[in-house]
Write an enzyme that holds these catalytic residues in place. Structure first.
Site, PDB file in Angstrom:
ATOM      1  N   HIS A 197      -0.909  80.088 -35.525  1.00  0.00           N
ATOM      2  CA  HIS A 197      -0.892  80.643 -34.542  1.00  0.00           C
ATOM      3  C   HIS A 197      -2.849  80.343 -34.282  1.00  0.00           C
ATOM      4  O   HIS A 197      -3.336  80.710 -35.609  1.00  0.00           O
ATOM      5  CB  HIS A 197      -0.379  81.531 -33.992  1.00  0.00           C
ATOM      6  CG  HIS A 197       0.401  81.574 -33.082  1.00  0.00           C
ATOM      7  ND1 HIS A 197       0.515  80.957 -31.977  1.00  0.00           N
ATOM      8  CD2 HIS A 197       1.861  81.805 -33.551  1.00  0.00           C
ATOM      9  CE1 HIS A 197       1.815  80.865 -31.591  1.00  0.00           C
ATOM     10  NE2 HIS A 197       2.897  82.113 -32.171  1.00  0.00           N
TER      11      HIS A 197
ATOM     12  N   ARG B 193      10.922  70.085 -20.703  1.00  0.00           N
ATOM     13  CA  ARG B 193      12.151  70.182 -21.101  1.00  0.00           C
ATOM     14  C   ARG B 193      13.066  71.246 -19.952  1.00  0.00           C
ATOM     15  O   ARG B 193      12.573  71.854 -18.827  1.00  0.00           O
ATOM     16  CB  ARG B 193      12.139  70.955 -22.344  1.00  0.00           C
ATOM     17  CG  ARG B 193      11.945  70.578 -23.238  1.00  0.00           C
ATOM     18  CD  ARG B 193      11.406  71.535 -24.622  1.00  0.00           C
ATOM     19  NE  ARG B 193      10.440  72.981 -24.207  1.00  0.00           N
ATOM     20  CZ  ARG B 193      11.236  74.126 -23.566  1.00  0.00           C
ATOM     21  NH1 ARG B 193      12.114  74.275 -23.888  1.00  0.00           N
ATOM     22  NH2 ARG B 193       9.891  74.258 -23.618  1.00  0.00           N
TER      23      ARG B 193
ATOM     24  N   GLY C 289       1.768  68.330 -28.000  1.00  0.00           N
ATOM     25  CA  GLY C 289       1.188  69.436 -28.959  1.00  0.00           C
ATOM     26  C   GLY C 289       2.041  69.926 -29.972  1.00  0.00           C
ATOM     27  O   GLY C 289       2.282  70.778 -30.292  1.00  0.00           O
TER      28      GLY C 289
ATOM     29  N   ASP D  95      -7.755  78.583 -29.945  1.00  0.00           N
ATOM     30  CA  ASP D  95      -6.807  77.566 -29.884  1.00  0.00           C
ATOM     31  C   ASP D  95      -7.514  76.807 -28.503  1.00  0.00           C
ATOM     32  O   ASP D  95      -7.839  75.764 -28.499  1.00  0.00           O
ATOM     33  CB  ASP D  95      -5.768  78.506 -28.913  1.00  0.00           C
ATOM     34  CG  ASP D  95      -4.721  78.858 -29.605  1.00  0.00           C
ATOM     35  OD1 ASP D  95      -4.698  78.301 -30.079  1.00  0.00           O
ATOM     36  OD2 ASP D  95      -4.002  79.838 -28.965  1.00  0.00           O
TER      37      ASP D  95
END
Length: 373
Positions: free
Chosen positions: A131, A39, A88, A161
């Site tokens: 998370h 971005r 993601g 993760d």
């Protein structure tokens, strides 16, 4: 020249955090050409680019504002030339941006579209925030880690993760690439941290089903419940790790520590409270490094508990080059290793957008349809 087993494979990574970038790094280490789509606002973030951006190593960076239709069109042109796309975002986000699976596979039917989320693309929690800690909490993994009678212990974000998430995304991508080579058709890979973490618990669930595992933390074989598979404090306030599970290793441990115990009664649980007290007292008599020197090269399965900064200097890891430093930043080398197509950790992460023009040129995308400034 890239020599990894994925040399020639083109990957588009929609920039994100955590397991997605880790998966992109792993694919780059394996030789793929990974283009990270960032971005515009990421250019101002302090962790973007440079040696400390370890998860960005080996990649190229382009900047596209996917809220701009021209940028979306440019991304789809890259997709036409890619083998893999990984993203993601929460479910539905890429669809709203016009770069969801339907849009991309319409442009490139052979594309492997990898999706990385915590909860998965469907289910009651799919749209919820989360998370690593919340994902592994629901799988039972977090509840199984910690001392008996104490609270669960957070295993960094390795289990969720990166273990259950990023690694499983890469496994899925590689499998789908193999299928695409055989069938000519791509597909969507739905990699969820909860799925991967649950899968990592296969052996533990098997032990639970056989009655070999108690659904209570801190009392089992691999959670510190057995005194000869545990961590002990040393004289200097550091720690030593003991993993003498098998009988020969346990005998070696008992002999080297000169413990007054019968090694043939290793699995007699009535002896364990005394054994743990003996081990606790004995390890407290010397420093961690003194114990490490005593056990070096033996079969007692004892090792010093090192800090992250100490690990890189350990002779074994140093000899293998498991960790290396780049501009003062210690990081892992590429893994696993290949005999014919060696993998390697790529160049340091580029500045955000540093490769925008070069990528579009190299991939043969008409600059006129890139993006609006």
């Amino acid at each position: 020249m890239t020599t990894g087993p994925l040399a020639g494979c083109r990957v588009v990574e929609l920039g994100g955090i955590g397991p997605g970038p880790f998966a992109g790094m792993l694919l780059a280490d394996l030789g793929a050409e990974v283009v990270r789509v960032d971005r515009p606002e990421r250019a101002g973030e302090p962790d973007a680019g440079g040696p400390a951006d370890v998860l960005g190593r080996g990649k190229r960076s382009v900047v596209l504002d996917l809220k701009d239709p021209a940028a979306t069109a440019a991304l789809l042109r890259l997709v036409e030339r890619a083998d893999v796309l990984i993203e993601g975002f929460r479910p539905g986000v890429t669809e709203r941006l016009g770069v969801g699976p339907h849009d991309c596979l319409a442009r490139n039917p052979r594309l492997v579209y990898g999706r990385m989320t915590g909860w998965g693309q469907e289910g009651p929690l799919a749209a919820s925030a989360g998370h690593d800690i919340t994902y592994i909490a629901l799988t039972g993994a977090l509840g199984a880690i910690g001392e008996a009678g104490g609270p669960p212990r957070i295993p960094l974000n390795l289990v969720g993760d990166f273990g259950g998430g990023g690694c499983y995304l890469v496994i899925g991508v590689l499998a789908a690439l193999h299928a695409a080579d055989r069938t000519g058709r791509g597909q969507v890979v739905d990699a969820a941290v909860v799925d991967g973490t649950a899968h990592l618990l296969a052996s533990t669930f098997a032990k639970l089903g056989r009655g070999e595992w108690s659904d209570e933390r801190g009392v089992n074989r691999f959670d510190g419940g057995w005194p000869f598979y545990a961590v002990y404090g040393t004289k200097d306030g550091r720690h030593i790790a003991v993993g003498a599970l098998e009988r020969p290793f346990y005998r070696s441990l008992v002999a080297l520590l000169d413990l007054e115990v019968d090694p043939d009664r290793q699995h007699d649980r009535s002896t364990w409270p005394r054994l743990r007290r003996l081990l606790t007292r004995r390890f407290a008599e010397r420093t961690r490094d003194e114990w490490a020197e005593l056990f070096e090269g033996t079969d007692a399965c004892v090792a010093p508990v090192l800090s992250l900064t100490e690990a890189a200097a350990h002779p074994h890891l140093a000899a293998r080059g498991s960790l290396f430093a780049r501009d003062g930043v210690v990081q892992p080398a590429a893994a696993p290793r290949f005999s014919a197509t060696p993998s390697s950790a790529g160049r340091a992460a580029p500045a955000v957008g540093a490769d925008t023009q070069a990528v579009f040129r190299d991939w043969g995308v008409d600059p006129a349809v890139q993006f609006s400034d």
